[in-house]
Design an enzyme around this catalytic site. Structure first.
Site, mmCIF file in Angstrom:
data_model
loop_
_atom_site.group_PDB
_atom_site.id
_atom_site.type_symbol
_atom_site.label_atom_id
_atom_site.label_comp_id
_atom_site.label_asym_id
_atom_site.label_seq_id
_atom_site.Cartn_x
_atom_site.Cartn_y
_atom_site.Cartn_z
ATOM 1 C CB CYS A 142 -6.341 -3.342 23.246
ATOM 2 S SG CYS A 142 -4.885 -2.606 22.257
ATOM 3 C CE LYS A 163 3.950 -4.823 18.911
ATOM 4 N NZ LYS A 163 4.644 -6.310 18.732
ATOM 5 C CB SER A 192 1.634 -4.299 23.283
ATOM 6 O OG SER A 192 2.060 -5.518 21.675
ATOM 7 C CG HIS A 235 -2.621 -4.629 26.578
ATOM 8 N ND1 HIS A 235 -3.617 -5.941 26.695
ATOM 9 C CD2 HIS A 235 -2.347 -4.709 25.267
ATOM 10 C CE1 HIS A 235 -4.384 -6.342 25.085
ATOM 11 N NE2 HIS A 235 -3.261 -5.405 24.434
ATOM 12 C CD GLU A 237 -5.060 -6.748 29.333
ATOM 13 O OE1 GLU A 237 -4.898 -7.244 28.554
ATOM 14 O OE2 GLU A 237 -5.065 -5.462 29.692
ATOM 15 N NE ARG A 249 4.744 -13.308 18.836
ATOM 16 C CZ ARG A 249 4.308 -12.395 19.339
ATOM 17 N NH1 ARG A 249 2.431 -12.701 19.560
ATOM 18 N NH2 ARG A 249 4.213 -11.167 18.819
#
Length: 308
Positions: A142, A163, A192, A235, A237, A249
């Site tokens: 990333c 985004k 992300s 990502h 992972e 969040r």
């Protein structure tokens, strides 16, 4: 074969509950096997979560893997106890005289800043330069992929209008790539990020090959010809709940945030996320360990040197 990790690392219980073969240091010293030495530069704030994610993928392999965790000394992490860092992490100064079969540089939540504004940029540059002579294959994840492309090849990152947030379908472009051996025609990857690298900038660099991409999120995997440097923009992972935790969040903090794409059934955040990327994540890391580390690294790791 197992992943060899420190006796009391928090990841041990999680991995054992998932039936991933974990070997503690105490047991490993009784075996006469040369494990693959993998350095993990963890730049993420939630270090325990990130180290568990990568340990899970490295441990699901027939190869014995010995990871070494390091953190930057030029930045003080606020999201992990100092005791954890002291117990399980080293600094670059403590490992720079060693050689490693592979290295993973994680992402970092600093993409709105220019590279030079990042507190630990100079230290990261030193590590990336060192990796060319002391690491057989380095995997950049990333933000680290953007940082690596910028440092090694001068490729700039660019803000995206909105985004890139969700789980997106990707395709292998370079069909002969052994990094993607065994992949389906379409595979899914969590993303992300607010920034990207442009295909046209990468294609200007003869040393680089684009391996995979997505219509929605752009280039996904880039590699040098021999795979000594590999750049992954997503990502793979991530845990099932990682995007959900980020979404909740941001909502709780009053930030504008769309529901992650292709993540919740019927885009309903009251339902559990649908995991569509796990199998290909394991295959990606298994291929990297096998073909770019194990199959080509010197038997004596001290013989690792710069690419000729």
């Amino acid at each position: 074969m197992p992943i060899k990790i420190p006796n009391n690392l928090p990841a041990v219980k999680t991995l054992e509950s998932e039936n991933i073969f974990v070997m503690t240091e105490t047991r490993a010293i009784t075996q006469d096997i040369r494990p693959l030495k993998i350095l993990i530069l963890n730049l993420m704030p939630k270090k325990i979560e990130t180290e568990t994610q990568f340990a899970r993928l490295l441990g699901n392999s027939p190869l014995q893997v010995e990871p070494t965790l390091i953190h930057t000394s030029s930045h003080q992490s606020k999201n992990v106890a100092e005791e954890h860092l002291l117990a399980f992490y080293k600094t670059f100064d403590e490992v720079k005289n060693q050689k490693f079969d592979g290295m993973i540089i994680t992402g970092a939540p600093v993409e709105h800043m220019s590279f030079e504004e990042v507190e630990y940029w100079q230290e990261l540059c030193e590590i990336m330069e060192w990796s060319k002579t002391n690491v057989h294959s380095t995997l950049h994840i990333c933000w680290a992929s953007q940082a690596g492309l910028y440092y090694h090849y001068g490729i700039q990152k660019h803000e995206v209008p909105e985004k890139l947030f969700g789980v997106f379908p990707h395709r292998v472009e370079y069909k002969s790539s052994i990094l993607f051996r065994g992949f389906d025609d379409v595979f899914y990857v969590p993303q992300s990020r607010h920034t990207t690298v442009l295909r046209e900038d990468i294609e200007k660099v003869p040393e680089l090959k684009i391996l995979a991409s997505a219509d929605r999120t752009g280039v996904y995997a880039i590699s040098t010809k021999k795979g000594r440097q590999i750049f992954i923009t997503g990502h793979s992972e991530y845990d099932p709940e990682t995007l959900q935790n980020e979404y909740r969040r941001d909502i709780s903090q009053g930030k504008p945030c769309k529901i992650p794409e292709n993540y919740y059934p019927n885009d309903d955040p009251t339902q559990p996320p649908l995991v569509t990327w796990r199998a290909h994540a394991h295959l990606l890391f298994s291929n990297w360990l096998n073909y770019f580390v194990y199959q080509s690294t010197p038997y004596d790791v001290e013989q690792v040197k710069a690419e000729e």
